[in-house]
Scaffold this motif. Structure first.
Motif, PDB file in Angstrom:
ATOM      1  N   THR A 121      -8.192  -0.300 -43.458  1.00  0.00           N
ATOM      2  CA  THR A 121      -8.070   1.069 -43.980  1.00  0.00           C
ATOM      3  C   THR A 121      -8.724   1.232 -45.345  1.00  0.00           C
ATOM      4  N   VAL A 177      -7.902  -0.107 -48.272  1.00  0.00           N
ATOM      5  CA  VAL A 177      -7.052  -0.228 -49.456  1.00  0.00           C
ATOM      6  C   VAL A 177      -7.520  -1.407 -50.314  1.00  0.00           C
ATOM      7  N   ARG A 185     -14.544   4.096 -48.956  1.00  0.00           N
ATOM      8  CA  ARG A 185     -13.333   4.538 -49.647  1.00  0.00           C
ATOM      9  C   ARG A 185     -12.273   4.924 -48.612  1.00  0.00           C
ATOM     10  N   PRO A 186     -10.983   4.667 -48.928  1.00  0.00           N
ATOM     11  CA  PRO A 186      -9.920   4.925 -47.950  1.00  0.00           C
ATOM     12  C   PRO A 186      -9.933   6.348 -47.370  1.00  0.00           C
ATOM     13  N   TYR A 187     -10.208   7.356 -48.228  1.00  0.00           N
ATOM     14  CA  TYR A 187     -10.126   8.721 -47.698  1.00  0.00           C
ATOM     15  C   TYR A 187     -11.210   8.990 -46.662  1.00  0.00           C
ATOM     16  N   ALA A 231     -10.085   7.399 -43.430  1.00  0.00           N
ATOM     17  CA  ALA A 231      -9.043   8.235 -42.829  1.00  0.00           C
ATOM     18  C   ALA A 231      -9.662   9.421 -42.098  1.00  0.00           C
ATOM     19  N   ARG A 254      -2.619   5.279 -40.426  1.00  0.00           N
ATOM     20  CA  ARG A 254      -1.649   4.186 -40.439  1.00  0.00           C
ATOM     21  C   ARG A 254      -0.293   4.696 -40.916  1.00  0.00           C
TER      22      ARG A 254
END
Lengths: 309, 250
Positions: B51, B53, B72-74, B77, B83
């Motif tokens: 993800t 992080v 980047r996580p966003y 997503a 998750r």
């Protein structure tokens, strides 16, 4: 809807004040509006996003100096105010890029030195900024009363604009995202929030109106110097007002502005030699015994249906 | 079947500790994969790598044709990778409906806050939380908070859903309810990775298992194959047990 109604009722009432109040009352009210702008602006980054910014004085002083320099180079007053807002906004975008990756205390300290840095820059450029001697602004060719009313309305308009922005922001995607970031930034990333962009947008919003307020203030008092407009208290007071009124709320910051100014006036008169210390004690007491602010206290006493939503 | 998620030699070091060590496996579209391993075997770290992080120190992660290794996580997503959290804590002071709406607003393609709340209500209905929409998230029981995490992840309209111990700390009835919800999600075509301690749960729901031990992938295959694997038994019960009782499962 309720927020808009409240604003629509309060704003005209305030606008009628020059009909009844003397110049002293107008001066106090103008200061309250200025405080309200600063508190509301701080709330965008400090309250919604949870980033304790000490940069308010930097934006205020930057706006004041930007407007003063432009006016001394022949730019008319009101366009100079607008330019001051834009200057503060651009500066915040640049500054945000540099320090918004820091969290918590680190961000607070980084933002604290910005005003000091600007103050030093102003001091070292006397040809351009007047240095330590300060700067005079063009005098308005108006009577004393007319001037008081003019700046009263200018500051009121700015305060209303800031509250309106807060209402729009509260319901917008940006406001929602900032509240997520405030609660848990890593979790905000995971649900698809570009937290860096959101924080920067919040930081810019917290700068633009403060920049204009600084510009209006400079025109109002006709003379600015670095210790006045980059005063660290300009950064601290908005936080106190927001905590006093209610963190993250719409009408908390203006309420806090009113209460803080009244406290200041009373304390100033009675503790002339140690008013800042007395104010400090009051702040400590308020934070200890009123952690959610006055607005929460009022809501507890008078719960409304709207609160259930 | 095509691979939706591909891990290729993924590693993560924390100082001298190799939390995840050269792990490679695929997850196919519409599959339910169980990710298991003893405490500290690197399951949650692996999810954090996928993800975004924590960035991987070596290897590559591909999701639906995109290289997401150092994204980047966003962004990850928004590609459709959601998750839940093992320790349920995010957005405690928000109301239940707003927490789910956040998922819909930033990933689920809702155009404004109002629409996001409407979508959130549907997902609360689905997870049986509609009655508590306006309560602060922190006031819910553990079982309900776990379901709230599920609802939030679903509101993101994920293609791949990673469930990090959604059943830990629940009683048998609550686990049955949670499993029913997970099966319903799978029926909608969502690919699922289940990270779980409870062997019974993972065996009953997964099509395939991946086993981690000390950060390394030690076995993968159908539940039947994996529980008979000597190294898996060794990891869970010790070498002596594995030697004495070949092929014994829990």
């Amino acid at each position: 809807m309720r927020s808009w109604l409240t604003l629509a009722v309060i704003a005209p009432l305030l606008a009628a004040l020059p009909l009844v109040g003397n110049n002293y009352a107008l001066r106090l009210a103008t200061t309250v509006f200025m405080y309200s702008v600063m508190a509301q602006s701080w709330n965008f980054i400090g309250g919604l996003a949870g980033y304790p910014s000490f940069a308010t004085a930097a934006f205020f002083g930057l706006g004041a100096y930007a407007s003063a320099i432009l006016q001394n180079h022949g730019v008319p007053m009101v366009p100079a105010w607008a330019c001051a807002g834009v200057a503060a906004l651009l500066f915040a975008a640049f500054l945000g890029g540099a320090i918004l990756h820091l969290r918590g205390h680190y961000f607070a300290i980084a933002s604290l030195i910005v005003a000091e840095m600007l103050r030093e820059i102003v001091n070292t450029l006397p040809d351009f900024t007047g240095g330590g001697k300060g700067m005079n602004l063009p005098l308005l060719k108006l009577s004393v009363t007319a001037q008081a009313q003019f700046f009263f309305y200018a500051m009121l308009a700015l305060a209303v604009l800031t509250v309106a922005t807060a209402i729009v922001l509260q319901r917008s995607k940006l406001g929602f995202g900032l509240r997520c970031i405030q609660q848990n930034e890593s979790a905000a990333d995971i649900i698809g929030i570009n937290s860096y962009a959101y924080k920067t947008a919040g930081f810019c919003l917290s700068a633009v109106f403060v920049g204009v307020a600084g510009a209006i203030y400079a025109s109002w008092v006709n003379y600015i110097d670095p210790p006045d407009v980059f005063d660290v208290l300009i950064s601290v007071k908005p936080m106190v007002m927001v905590l006093l009124g209610g963190l993250g709320t719409i009408f908390g910051p203006p309420l806090g502005a009113v209460v803080l100014l009244l406290l200041e006036e009373v304390v100033w008169r009675n503790f002339l030699t140690m008013h800042v210390a007395a104010l400090g004690v009051i702040i400590v007491v308020l934070v200890l015994f009123l952690p959610h602010g006055l607005l929460a206290l009022i809501r507890e006493r008078f719960p409304t249906k709207a609160m259930a939503n | 079947m095509t691979a939706l998620l591909t891990l290729d030699g993924v590693s993560r070091r924390f100082g001298g500790l190799k939390a995840v060590d050269d792990v490679s496996f695929d997850v196919n579209e519409s599959e339910i994969v169980g990710l298991i391993g003893p405490n500290g075997s690197g399951k949650t770290t692996l999810i954090n790598l996928i993800t975004g992080v924590h960035p991987a120190t070596a290897g590559h992660v591909h999701f639906d044709g995109h290289d997401i290794t150092r994204q980047r996580p966003y962004r990850i997503a928004r590609l459709g990778l959601a998750r839940t959290f093992q320790i349920v804590q995010p957005f405690q002071r928000m109301t239940v409906v707003d927490k789910v709406a956040a998922g819909a607003l930033f990933c689920g393609h809702a155009s404004d806050v109002r629409e996001a709340r409407a979508i959130a209500r549907e997902h609360l209905e689905f997870t049986g939380l509609a009655d508590m929409a306006h309560r602060p998230a922190a006031t819910l029981t553990l079982a309900r908070r776990k379901r709230l995490e599920l609802a939030k992840s679903l509101a993101m309209r994920p293609r791949l859903l990673m469930l990090d111990e959604v059943n830990a700390g629940l009683n048998p009835t609550e686990i049955e309810e949670a499993l029913a919800i997970i099966r319903k999600i799978a029926e909608q075509g969502v690919t699922i990775i289940v990270i779980e301690h409870l062997m019974k749960v993972v065996l009953s729901i997964s099509h395939r298992l991946v086993v981690l031990h000390h950060g390394q992938l030690i076995a993968q295959g159908t539940p039947r194959e994996v529980v008979a694997d000597k190294r898996v038994i060794e990891a869970y019960l010790g070498a002596k047990y594995a030697a004495g009782n070949p092929g014994v499962s829990n």
